[in-house]
Design an enzyme around this catalytic site. Structure first.
Site, short mmCIF file in Angstrom:
data_model
loop_
_atom_site.label_atom_id
_atom_site.label_comp_id
_atom_site.label_asym_id
_atom_site.label_seq_id
_atom_site.Cartn_x
_atom_site.Cartn_y
_atom_site.Cartn_z
N ASP A 51 0.81 -1.12 -0.09
CA ASP A 51 -0.10 -0.10 0.01
C ASP A 51 0.93 1.30 -0.01
O ASP A 51 1.81 1.42 0.71
CB ASP A 51 -0.98 0.05 1.10
N ASP B 181 -15.26 -3.33 -1.78
CA ASP B 181 -14.75 -2.96 -0.28
C ASP B 181 -16.02 -2.81 0.49
O ASP B 181 -17.09 -2.00 -0.07
CB ASP B 181 -13.81 -1.52 -0.33
#
Length: 249
Positions: free
Chosen positions: A10, A131
């Site tokens: 990330d 998500d």
């Protein structure tokens, strides 16, 4: 169906970080160089690398694209990328740079005609990122929760050509509390397509439990914090997936 472990990188502010439950205020920096980290995972046996442009997810456009393209150019395995990808031009830019799979999340919910168009144009080079909070899809870097049920959206997108979904349970992401196996397997069964699990993997047994659902379509797991905090190593995980003991020394 094989089961693939995707080490996660990330990227925020050009560095390799992890967030807690997607909260940008709860960030831990694990490495200054995402490129070096990607090379490290490949050296340890990664078959794929999962990249997220966290700045991009928040801004709604790629921010760390130069780093992502460098990783795609320099590692010997395919990479998949998500975070702020909202236009066909951005998708094509990443694919032309060597990215193997582009993850579309917010746009899949907010602009279904766009999603239909890119699925028909790029096929399995597109993954749909779902998500979710309590089964409902969140968008815009997890900052907005919709009233769209993940399973219903996924089934609709399958009719447009979706082949791969990435299911993230936001409540478990970065928490080391275990993946939401029930919802992940249910999504794979409902769609008949490949589902990659994301969020909550904390121990090797989590991966083994997920892999038991490979025949349902659960094709892999994205692993971040567990690797960065040495809960287990990538070599250990790969060895267990192959039913062998990891090399020692």
């Amino acid at each position: 169906m094989s089961f693939i472990i995707y080490p996660a990188i990330d990227i925020r502010g050009g560095k390799c970080v992890r967030l807690f439950q997607g909260d940008y205020a709860q960030e831990t920096v694990y490495a200054d160089s995402p490129v070096a980290m990607a090379k490290r995972w490949v050296e340890q046996g990664a078959e794929w690398v999962h990249l997220v442009d966290l700045d991009g997810a928040k801004e709604g456009k790629p921010v760390n694209a130069s780093i992502i393209k460098e990783i795609a150019r320099t590692v010997s395995v395919p990479v998949q990328v998500g975070g702020g990808i909202r236009t066909e031009e951005q998708i094509k830019d990443y694919l032309d740079a060597g990215v193997a799979r582009v993850i579309v999340g917010t746009a899949a919910i907010e602009d279904e005609p766009f999603t239909k168009r890119i699925l028909q144009a790029y096929g399995d080079k597109i993954a749909i990122g779902l998500d979710c909070r309590k089964g409902l899809v969140a968008t815009r870097g997890w900052l907005t929760t919709t009233d769209v049920a993940a399973t219903e959206l996924a089934k609709r997108l399958v009719t447009y050509g979706a082949e791969t979904f990435i299911y993230t349970d936001i409540a478990r992401d970065g928490t080391m509390t275990g993946p939401n196996v029930e919802e992940i397997a249910a999504l794979a069964q409902a769609t008949g397509k490949s589902v990659i699990a994301s969020g909550g993997v904390s121990q090797l047994n989590d991966l083994l439990v997920l892999a038991e659902h490979a025949s349902d379509g659960v094709s892999g797991a994205i692993v971040g914090k567990a690797l960065y905090t040495d809960a287990f190593t990538l070599e250990e995980a790969l060895a267990r997936m192959e039913g062998r003991e990891p090399d020692v020394g």
